[in-house]
Design a protein around this motif. Sequence first.
Motif, PDB file in Angstrom:
ATOM      1  N   THR A 232      30.174  -4.383  13.331  1.00 51.02           N
ATOM      2  CA  THR A 232      30.153  -5.756  12.835  1.00 51.02           C
ATOM      3  C   THR A 232      30.984  -6.656  13.752  1.00 51.02           C
ATOM      4  O   THR A 232      31.685  -6.179  14.645  1.00 51.02           O
ATOM      5  CB  THR A 232      30.730  -5.837  11.406  1.00 51.02           C
ATOM      6  OG1 THR A 232      32.090  -5.374  11.422  1.00 51.02           O
ATOM      7  CG2 THR A 232      29.904  -4.990  10.446  1.00 51.02           C
ATOM      8  N   SER A 234      33.895  -8.143  13.978  1.00 51.94           N
ATOM      9  CA  SER A 234      35.212  -8.153  13.339  1.00 51.94           C
ATOM     10  C   SER A 234      36.207  -7.345  14.149  1.00 51.94           C
ATOM     11  O   SER A 234      35.848  -6.451  14.915  1.00 51.94           O
ATOM     12  CB  SER A 234      35.118  -7.553  11.925  1.00 51.94           C
ATOM     13  OG  SER A 234      34.824  -6.162  12.002  1.00 51.94           O
ATOM     14  N   GLU A 235      37.480  -7.668  13.959  1.00 56.63           N
ATOM     15  CA  GLU A 235      38.551  -6.944  14.640  1.00 56.63           C
ATOM     16  C   GLU A 235      38.553  -5.468  14.251  1.00 56.63           C
ATOM     17  O   GLU A 235      38.850  -4.601  15.089  1.00 56.63           O
ATOM     18  CB  GLU A 235      39.903  -7.573  14.318  1.00 56.63           C
ATOM     19  CG  GLU A 235      40.225  -8.829  15.118  1.00 56.63           C
ATOM     20  CD  GLU A 235      39.383 -10.029  14.730  1.00 56.63           C
ATOM     21  OE1 GLU A 235      39.195 -10.933  15.580  1.00 56.63           O
ATOM     22  OE2 GLU A 235      38.890 -10.069  13.576  1.00 56.63           O
TER      23      GLU A 235
END
Length: 254
Positions: A232, A234-235
């Motif tokens: 995804t 995201s971090e």
Amino acid sequence: MIERFSVTIPALTGEKERTAYVYLPAGYGETEKRYPVLYMFDGHNLFSDEEATFGKCWGLEDYLDKTQTPLIVAAVECNHQGHERLKEYTPESFTFKDGAYIKAKGKKYMDWLVKEFKPFIDENYLTLPMREDTAIAGSSMGGLMTLFALCKYGKTFSRGAALSPSLWVNGGKTAGGLIEKASFKKDVKIYLDYGSKEFSNHEEQKEAFSKACAALILKGANVTCRVVEGGTHSEASWERQIPFFMSALGFFPN
């Protein structure tokens, strides 16, 4: 260990200060040993959940400490004001999805990084300053800037990692144009990835990613391309890719 200090980028934000971060490996300074340097974008998201924009960082310090990877990481906080991050992290102007015109300031940012920030790091830390030991990495717009750096600043960087790069900018034409005009040395290493769950975020992203990977290969760069299953934007997802891109760039644990 993370050192933090304030920097200014006069060409972009005058005397307004932002935070710079330098990761130093275990044993740093005990001898005269020098280390390669990885420059990264969005420094505030790399090391500390408390400083990360969305409350979750990459956990990069934990990974480097645990693996005892002999590497210095130097990174700078982004510009958080309005669309200024987008402007500083794009090499070409474009219209954002909300209709805002994003005027490119990426060249000014990279000129500062190469001509001001890198010399400062080399002067104040035990670095291996040569191109062969200098890398760059980032995610999202920072991933696009990584490609820009490798295509246009090849005298400074020999390798780079672009995680979930924003190839959608200008329908893929920005990244495509950069690669088409680039000339890579035989030792250039480039890592690109994209999460399988991200492709639906931008209609043209899957085609842009496949074209970018193919174009880099045809240009003779040493390319590692991955589609991350379940990945995804995201971090947390980028944190899981750290071992892959570190290995692809030739940064191995002790």
